[in-house]
Design a protein around this motif. Structure first.
Motif, short mmCIF file in Angstrom:
data_model
loop_
_atom_site.label_atom_id
_atom_site.label_comp_id
_atom_site.label_asym_id
_atom_site.label_seq_id
_atom_site.Cartn_x
_atom_site.Cartn_y
_atom_site.Cartn_z
N ALA A 199 -2.20 9.97 16.57
CA ALA A 199 -0.76 9.75 16.74
C ALA A 199 -0.20 10.69 17.80
O ALA A 199 0.57 10.29 18.68
CB ALA A 199 -0.04 9.93 15.42
N GLY A 200 -0.59 11.95 17.72
CA GLY A 200 -0.07 12.94 18.66
C GLY A 200 -0.52 12.69 20.09
O GLY A 200 0.21 12.96 21.04
N HIS A 201 -1.73 12.16 20.25
CA HIS A 201 -2.29 11.98 21.59
C HIS A 201 -1.79 10.69 22.25
O HIS A 201 -1.58 10.68 23.48
CB HIS A 201 -3.81 11.96 21.51
CG HIS A 201 -4.48 11.99 22.86
ND1 HIS A 201 -4.53 13.12 23.66
CD2 HIS A 201 -5.11 11.01 23.56
CE1 HIS A 201 -5.17 12.84 24.78
NE2 HIS A 201 -5.52 11.58 24.74
N TYR A 202 -1.61 9.62 21.47
CA TYR A 202 -1.33 8.32 22.06
C TYR A 202 0.10 7.80 21.86
O TYR A 202 0.53 6.92 22.60
CB TYR A 202 -2.31 7.27 21.50
CG TYR A 202 -3.74 7.48 21.94
CD1 TYR A 202 -4.15 7.10 23.21
CD2 TYR A 202 -4.67 8.06 21.08
CE1 TYR A 202 -5.47 7.30 23.61
CE2 TYR A 202 -5.98 8.26 21.47
CZ TYR A 202 -6.38 7.88 22.75
OH TYR A 202 -7.67 8.08 23.15
N ALA A 203 0.82 8.31 20.88
CA ALA A 203 2.14 7.76 20.58
C ALA A 203 3.24 8.44 21.40
O ALA A 203 3.12 9.60 21.77
CB ALA A 203 2.45 7.90 19.09
N ASP A 204 4.29 7.68 21.66
CA ASP A 204 5.48 8.23 22.31
C ASP A 204 6.45 8.81 21.30
O ASP A 204 7.19 9.75 21.59
CB ASP A 204 6.20 7.13 23.11
CG ASP A 204 5.30 6.53 24.17
OD1 ASP A 204 5.08 7.19 25.19
OD2 ASP A 204 4.80 5.40 23.97
N ARG A 205 6.45 8.20 20.10
CA ARG A 205 7.33 8.64 19.02
C ARG A 205 6.55 8.60 17.72
O ARG A 205 5.66 7.77 17.54
CB ARG A 205 8.56 7.72 18.91
CG ARG A 205 9.48 7.75 20.12
CD ARG A 205 10.46 6.60 20.09
NE ARG A 205 9.79 5.31 20.20
CZ ARG A 205 9.50 4.74 21.37
NH1 ARG A 205 9.82 5.34 22.51
NH2 ARG A 205 8.90 3.57 21.40
N ILE A 206 6.94 9.48 16.80
CA ILE A 206 6.29 9.53 15.49
C ILE A 206 7.36 9.47 14.42
O ILE A 206 8.36 10.20 14.47
CB ILE A 206 5.44 10.80 15.34
CG1 ILE A 206 4.28 10.77 16.34
CG2 ILE A 206 4.91 10.92 13.91
CD1 ILE A 206 3.38 11.98 16.28
N CYS A 207 7.14 8.59 13.45
CA CYS A 207 8.02 8.45 12.29
C CYS A 207 7.24 8.89 11.06
O CYS A 207 6.26 8.25 10.68
CB CYS A 207 8.47 6.99 12.16
SG CYS A 207 9.52 6.66 10.72
N ALA A 208 7.64 9.99 10.48
CA ALA A 208 6.96 10.52 9.29
C ALA A 208 7.64 9.99 8.04
O ALA A 208 8.86 10.13 7.88
CB ALA A 208 6.98 12.04 9.31
N VAL A 209 6.83 9.40 7.16
CA VAL A 209 7.34 8.77 5.94
C VAL A 209 6.76 9.49 4.73
O VAL A 209 5.56 9.79 4.69
CB VAL A 209 6.97 7.27 5.90
CG1 VAL A 209 7.57 6.60 4.66
CG2 VAL A 209 7.45 6.57 7.17
N LYS A 210 7.61 9.75 3.74
CA LYS A 210 7.16 10.38 2.50
C LYS A 210 8.02 9.88 1.35
O LYS A 210 9.25 9.83 1.47
CB LYS A 210 7.26 11.90 2.60
CG LYS A 210 6.78 12.64 1.35
CD LYS A 210 6.91 14.14 1.52
CE LYS A 210 6.39 14.88 0.29
NZ LYS A 210 6.54 16.34 0.43
N ASP A 211 7.37 9.48 0.27
CA ASP A 211 8.08 9.02 -0.93
C ASP A 211 9.11 7.93 -0.62
O ASP A 211 10.22 7.92 -1.15
CB ASP A 211 8.78 10.20 -1.63
CG ASP A 211 7.78 11.24 -2.13
OD1 ASP A 211 6.65 10.87 -2.47
OD2 ASP A 211 8.15 12.43 -2.16
N GLY A 212 8.73 7.02 0.26
CA GLY A 212 9.60 5.89 0.56
C GLY A 212 10.76 6.20 1.46
O GLY A 212 11.65 5.36 1.63
N GLN A 213 10.78 7.39 2.07
CA GLN A 213 11.88 7.79 2.94
C GLN A 213 11.35 8.22 4.30
O GLN A 213 10.25 8.78 4.41
CB GLN A 213 12.65 8.97 2.32
CG GLN A 213 13.25 8.69 0.96
CD GLN A 213 14.48 7.81 1.04
OE1 GLN A 213 15.14 7.75 2.07
NE2 GLN A 213 14.79 7.11 -0.04
N VAL A 214 12.14 7.96 5.34
CA VAL A 214 11.83 8.51 6.66
C VAL A 214 12.34 9.94 6.67
O VAL A 214 13.54 10.19 6.57
CB VAL A 214 12.50 7.69 7.78
CG1 VAL A 214 12.32 8.40 9.12
CG2 VAL A 214 11.90 6.30 7.84
#
Length: 251
Positions: A199-214
Motif C-alpha cells: 500500500a505504501g509503495h504503490y498507492a496514492d492514498r490510504i484509507c485505514a479502517v478499524k471496527d467498521g469506521q474510517v
C-alpha cells in the motif's frame, strides 16, 4: 470522485459498519487497509452495489449506486470480488470478453474485441489467451480476472484483495499492472490490501479502517506512521527506512 455519506451496514446488534463519511478523489490508487474483520471488503462491495446499504448513500462520479440503472452503472464502475468461481469451463479470452457484456450484451463487436485484446496484452497473457482457466496457475488466473475488469473499460475499478494466493513476485507484478492502469489508462482504482508495504509503495492514498469506521485517510506519508499503524492494528509497528522507501516492521 466516490462519495460515501452516512453509510451503514448492520450485521446484528453487536456488529456494524459505519456510519462512514468518505470522499475518494478521482484518479490514482486508493488502498483500504486494516485488520481482519474491520469492514474493508464490506465498504468496497457496497460501493460496487454488490451489497445493499442499511443507511446512507454512495455516489460514484455523480451516480447514486442504489438508484442508477445497472446497465448505466456498469459503464462507470467495475468490481472484482475476493472469491471468483465460474462453473463453465472458459478460456482466458472468453473470461475477459465477459467484461464487455455491459457494452454489448450479445455478439461482440470489433470494438469489443479490441478492448478484450488490449486488456489481455496489458496483463501479459496474450500467449495464454486460449488456455482454460483450470489449466492456469493462481497468479495467471488472478491476472485474467483483472483483465476482465479492465476490459469493462470503466473509469472506476474496485478490487477486493487481488493479491490473494499470489507469491511475492506475482504480487509485485500485479501492483505494477495496476499502477500502470492508473497512470496510463486513467483509471481510479480502489483496492483492499493486507500488505501495508505494498500500500505504501504503490498507492496514492490510504484509507485505514478499524471496527467498521474510517479512522485515518490521507497520503502514505500521513497514514503510515508508527502511531497510526500501531493503533489501527493493535500491535507495535515501526516505520523504518528501506532501500526503496519507508517500510512497516512488526515486532
Amino acid at each position: 470522485m466516490i462519495t460515501l455519506r452516512g453509510v451503514r451496514k448492520d450485521y446484528g446488534s453487536e456488529v456494524s459498519i459505519g456510519p462512514v463519511d468518505l470522499e475518494i478523489p478521482r484518479g490514482g490508487i486508493t488502498a483500504l487497509v486494516g485488520p481482519n474483520g474491520a469492514g474493508k471488503s464490506t465498504l468496497l462491495t457496497m460501493m460496487g452495489r454488490l451489497l445493499s446499504l442499511d443507511a446512507g448513500s454512495i455516489e460514484i462520479a455523480g451516480h447514486d449506486v442504489t438508484r442508477t440503472p445497472s446497465k448505466r452503472l456498469a459503464t462507470v464502475v467495475s468490481i472484482l470480488r475476493q472469491e471468483n468461481h465460474f462453473v463453465t469451463r472458459l478460456t482466458i479470452r472468453q473470461l475477459v470478453a465477459l467484461g464487455r457484456f455491459p457494452h454489448s450484451p450479445g455478439r461482440l463487436t470489433p470494438e469489443d474485441e479490441r478492448h478484450v485484446s488490449a486488456a489481455i496484452d496489458f496483463v501479459d497473457l496474450r500467449e495464454l489467451e486460449h488456455r482454460y482457466l483450470d489449466e492456469l496457475s493462481g497468479g495467471q488466473r488472478q491476472r485474467a480476472y483483472v483483465a476482465m475488469v479492465l476490459a469493462q473499460d470503466t473509469e472506476y475499478v474496485l478490487l477486493d484483495e487481488p493479491l490473494n494466493n499470489l507469491d511475492m513476485r506475482h504480487s509485485v507484478q500485479m501492483m505494477q499492472h495496476l499502477r500502470r492502469a492508473a497512470e496510463e489508462l486513467g483509471r481510479t482504482i480502489v483496492i483492499v490490501l493486507h500488505d501495508i508495504n505494498f500500500a505504501g509503495h504503490y498507492a496514492d492514498r490510504i484509507c485505514a479502517v478499524k471496527d467498521g469506521q474510517v479512522v485515518e485517510f490521507g497520503t502514505p506519508d500521513e497514514v503510515l506512521t508508527d502511531e497510526v499503524l500501531s493503533r489501527v492494528f493493535d500491535t507495535p509497528v515501526q516505520m523504518v527506512d528501506g532501500p526503496s522507501g519507508r517500510l512497516a516492521v512488526y515486532y
